[in-house]
Scaffold this motif. Structure first.
Motif, PDB file in Angstrom:
ATOM      1  N   MET A   1     -22.639  10.298  35.292  1.00 18.68           N
ATOM      2  CA  MET A   1     -23.236  11.401  36.311  1.00 18.68           C
ATOM      3  C   MET A   1     -24.355  10.966  37.250  1.00 18.68           C
ATOM      4  O   MET A   1     -25.323  10.517  36.711  1.00 18.68           O
ATOM      5  CB  MET A   1     -23.634  12.578  35.434  1.00 18.68           C
ATOM      6  CG  MET A   1     -24.109  13.791  36.065  1.00 18.68           C
ATOM      7  SD  MET A   1     -23.054  14.971  36.710  1.00 18.68           S
ATOM      8  CE  MET A   1     -22.144  15.421  35.447  1.00 18.68           C
ATOM      9  N   SER A   2     -24.336  11.267  38.494  1.00 22.26           N
ATOM     10  CA  SER A   2     -25.025  10.565  39.282  1.00 22.26           C
ATOM     11  C   SER A   2     -26.316  11.480  39.654  1.00 22.26           C
ATOM     12  O   SER A   2     -26.333  12.046  40.771  1.00 22.26           O
ATOM     13  CB  SER A   2     -24.479  10.080  40.583  1.00 22.26           C
ATOM     14  OG  SER A   2     -23.829  11.219  41.105  1.00 22.26           O
ATOM     15  N   SER A   3     -27.111  12.054  38.834  1.00 21.51           N
ATOM     16  CA  SER A   3     -28.261  12.736  39.089  1.00 21.51           C
ATOM     17  C   SER A   3     -29.157  12.671  38.205  1.00 21.51           C
ATOM     18  O   SER A   3     -29.040  12.516  37.065  1.00 21.51           O
ATOM     19  CB  SER A   3     -27.616  14.001  39.556  1.00 21.51           C
ATOM     20  OG  SER A   3     -27.277  14.659  38.054  1.00 21.51           O
ATOM     21  N   THR A 116      -9.232  11.835  39.985  1.00 19.57           N
ATOM     22  CA  THR A 116     -10.542  11.172  39.977  1.00 19.57           C
ATOM     23  C   THR A 116     -10.821  10.135  41.122  1.00 19.57           C
ATOM     24  O   THR A 116     -11.675   9.973  41.814  1.00 19.57           O
ATOM     25  CB  THR A 116     -10.815  10.707  38.554  1.00 19.57           C
ATOM     26  OG1 THR A 116     -10.845  11.593  37.515  1.00 19.57           O
ATOM     27  CG2 THR A 116     -12.115   9.729  38.410  1.00 19.57           C
ATOM     28  N   LYS A 120     -13.812  10.141  43.686  1.00 27.37           N
ATOM     29  CA  LYS A 120     -14.763   8.794  43.827  1.00 27.37           C
ATOM     30  C   LYS A 120     -14.865   8.304  45.131  1.00 27.37           C
ATOM     31  O   LYS A 120     -15.708   8.061  45.615  1.00 27.37           O
ATOM     32  CB  LYS A 120     -14.316   7.833  42.613  1.00 27.37           C
ATOM     33  CG  LYS A 120     -14.432   8.341  41.364  1.00 27.37           C
ATOM     34  CD  LYS A 120     -14.308   7.305  40.232  1.00 27.37           C
ATOM     35  CE  LYS A 120     -15.448   6.329  39.893  1.00 27.37           C
ATOM     36  NZ  LYS A 120     -15.477   5.617  38.773  1.00 27.37           N
ATOM     37  N   GLN A 123     -16.977  10.795  47.116  1.00 27.12           N
ATOM     38  CA  GLN A 123     -18.486  10.819  46.804  1.00 27.12           C
ATOM     39  C   GLN A 123     -19.091   9.354  47.104  1.00 27.12           C
ATOM     40  O   GLN A 123     -20.220   9.598  47.871  1.00 27.12           O
ATOM     41  CB  GLN A 123     -18.383  10.675  45.030  1.00 27.12           C
ATOM     42  CG  GLN A 123     -20.055  10.865  44.731  1.00 27.12           C
ATOM     43  CD  GLN A 123     -19.720  11.038  43.039  1.00 27.12           C
ATOM     44  OE1 GLN A 123     -20.023  12.289  42.849  1.00 27.12           O
ATOM     45  NE2 GLN A 123     -19.493  10.202  42.224  1.00 27.12           N
ATOM     46  N   LYS A 128     -21.515  14.936  48.644  1.00 29.63           N
ATOM     47  CA  LYS A 128     -22.210  15.270  47.036  1.00 29.63           C
ATOM     48  C   LYS A 128     -21.182  16.474  46.528  1.00 29.63           C
ATOM     49  O   LYS A 128     -20.618  17.364  47.133  1.00 29.63           O
ATOM     50  CB  LYS A 128     -23.473  15.701  47.208  1.00 29.63           C
ATOM     51  CG  LYS A 128     -24.599  14.910  47.895  1.00 29.63           C
ATOM     52  CD  LYS A 128     -25.870  15.400  47.991  1.00 29.63           C
ATOM     53  CE  LYS A 128     -26.853  14.577  48.891  1.00 29.63           C
ATOM     54  NZ  LYS A 128     -26.783  13.269  48.331  1.00 29.63           N
ATOM     55  N   ASP A 138     -14.650  11.528  33.963  1.00 31.83           N
ATOM     56  CA  ASP A 138     -15.325  10.306  34.418  1.00 31.83           C
ATOM     57  C   ASP A 138     -16.521  10.851  34.659  1.00 31.83           C
ATOM     58  O   ASP A 138     -16.573  11.759  35.810  1.00 31.83           O
ATOM     59  CB  ASP A 138     -14.694   9.796  35.511  1.00 31.83           C
ATOM     60  CG  ASP A 138     -15.552   8.654  36.184  1.00 31.83           C
ATOM     61  OD1 ASP A 138     -14.912   7.759  36.716  1.00 31.83           O
ATOM     62  OD2 ASP A 138     -16.602   8.485  36.091  1.00 31.83           O
ATOM     63  N   THR A 139     -17.695  10.740  33.859  1.00 31.19           N
ATOM     64  CA  THR A 139     -18.984  11.512  34.324  1.00 31.19           C
ATOM     65  C   THR A 139     -19.761  11.012  35.338  1.00 31.19           C
ATOM     66  O   THR A 139     -20.815  11.576  35.759  1.00 31.19           O
ATOM     67  CB  THR A 139     -19.675  11.324  33.045  1.00 31.19           C
ATOM     68  OG1 THR A 139     -20.144   9.969  32.692  1.00 31.19           O
ATOM     69  CG2 THR A 139     -19.143  12.037  31.827  1.00 31.19           C
ATOM     70  N   SER A 140     -19.038  10.093  36.326  1.00 30.86           N
ATOM     71  CA  SER A 140     -19.824   9.700  37.300  1.00 30.86           C
ATOM     72  C   SER A 140     -19.458  10.234  38.420  1.00 30.86           C
ATOM     73  O   SER A 140     -19.884  10.260  39.498  1.00 30.86           O
ATOM     74  CB  SER A 140     -19.562   7.996  37.634  1.00 30.86           C
ATOM     75  OG  SER A 140     -18.028   8.124  38.026  1.00 30.86           O
ATOM     76  N   VAL A 141     -18.365  11.222  38.257  1.00 31.83           N
ATOM     77  CA  VAL A 141     -17.988  12.031  39.462  1.00 31.83           C
ATOM     78  C   VAL A 141     -18.827  13.185  39.461  1.00 31.83           C
ATOM     79  O   VAL A 141     -19.016  13.878  38.551  1.00 31.83           O
ATOM     80  CB  VAL A 141     -16.519  12.352  39.245  1.00 31.83           C
ATOM     81  CG1 VAL A 141     -16.226  13.560  40.385  1.00 31.83           C
ATOM     82  CG2 VAL A 141     -15.660  11.008  39.516  1.00 31.83           C
TER      83      VAL A 141
END
Ligand code: T6T
Length: 334
Positions: A1-3, A116, A120, A123, A128, A138-141
């Motif tokens: 997760m990017s935040s 995904t 990605k 992103q 955003k 995928d928690t980076s999304v």
């Protein structure tokens, strides 16, 4: 997760008070202030929204609210959705939105993994992403994930249904298809909670591909195979509609008890005529508004809440006219 998570000072709890039936309080949800007026840093920004099924009142309600919030903040907004719950239908929508490079994308992915790579890529190009309702493994999304506590909703459906059934008989779960984060969580919560009732036998789950006609025929064949069927858990709107139709066709309305997720107009009609007994209603409008607020915060370089839970209520014939409950009924148009 990017935040990063937001400071507690921005926490705003959304709790719905209900009377006769459980209020499923959200985890503390927070968002940037929802104050109207052009949000700093939002000028000229654009948000695209892709819902799971365009004609679904759950997503129509979410889209209407998101559109209004974006307008109030001076953010451009477009919305689209799949014609049906299918990866091959949603993927081209994602790819065409991605090619337009919006500043923000609000999306309900119809599968936890298949889309995904496309998300990605979008992103990585600078858009955003706010995952609304459904999410991906995928928690980076995504910079934020906003949804109901679906597992809790399944638990409440189980307790309500067991009570309706006198804690005995057979029960079946009918849902959309495996691999949907929300409905999978509902089934998990329902099944684990129903295990607490030894007098109730849970039959194998059936999937209707979000087609009411399939759910209707599935419920009729289940009745033929299990004459002691006492209850059904319907995992979403179309399944609830189909189960109601199938029970009416079999002359079993009110005999076989039903707890269904959501509260679209046809489900409300079935609740009023006694074919469905309990609806676990979500707050799609709050999901839409808070997604816009979090994207606006991100545009302005403010911290973003990584995960927001929205409220649900369990609706019955007895509390349907309570204004605090009636506001959870979904819209079929803005
Ligand atoms: O139940 C909602 C939504 O939460 C779920 O992810 C998919 O189905 C609905 O849209 C209702 O049809």
């Amino acid at each position: 997760m990017s935040s990063t998570t937001s400071p507690t000072s921005r926490k705003r709890a959304l709790l719905a008070a209900t009377t006769a039936v459980l209020a499923l309080a959200a985890t503390a949800s927070c968002s940037s202030s929802g104050s109207p007026g052009p949000a700093a840093g939002a000028g000229g920004k654009k948000i695209a929204m892709i819902t799971g099924v365009k004609s679904d009142p759950f997503y129509i309600t979410m889209t209407c609210a998101a559109q209004a919030e974006a307008k109030a903040k001076g953010i451009g907004f477009t919305a689209d959705g799949s014609a049906q719950w299918d990866v091959s239908v949603q993927r081209p929508l994602i790819d065409s939105v991605g090619a337009a490079h919006p500043d923000g994308l609000m999306i309900s992915p119809v599968d936890t993994a298949a889309l995904t790579p496309s998300l990605k890529q979008i992103q990585a190009s600078g858009t955003k992403i706010a995952l609304v309702d459904t999410s991906v493994t995928d928690t980076s999304v995504g910079i934020t994930r906003i949804s109901s506590d679906n597992e809790k909703g399944g638990q409440v459906a189980a307790d309500a249904l067991a009570k309706q059934m006198g804690e005995k008989g057979s029960v079946i779960v009918i849902s959309v298809k495996p691999g949907i984060s929300t409905t999978d969580a509902r089934i998990k919560g329902f099944s684990e909670e129903m295990a607490k009732y030894p007098g109730i036998k849970v039959l194998p789950t059936l999937y209707d591909n979000d087609l009411p006609a399939t759910a209707a025929s599935q419920i009729q064949s289940t009745l033929a195979a299990h004459p002691d069927l006492g209850g059904v858990f319907a995992g979403n709107t179309n399944t609830g509609q189909g189960v109601a139709t199938g029970l009416a066709q079999a002359g079993k309305q009110g005999v076989v008890k039903v707890a269904a997720f959501d509260a679209e107009p046809d489900e409300i009609t079935a609740l009023k005529n006694g074919t469905l007994q309990v609806l676990v209603a979500q707050d799609p409008a709050a999901i839409g508004v808070q997604a816009v607020d979090e994207l606006a915060a991100a545009f302005a370089g403010k911290p973003v809440q990584a995960s927001i839970g929205t409220t649900m209520v369990a609706i019955t014939k007895d509390n349907l006219n309570d204004p605090q409950i009636a506001k959870y009924v979904y819209k079929a148009a803005c």
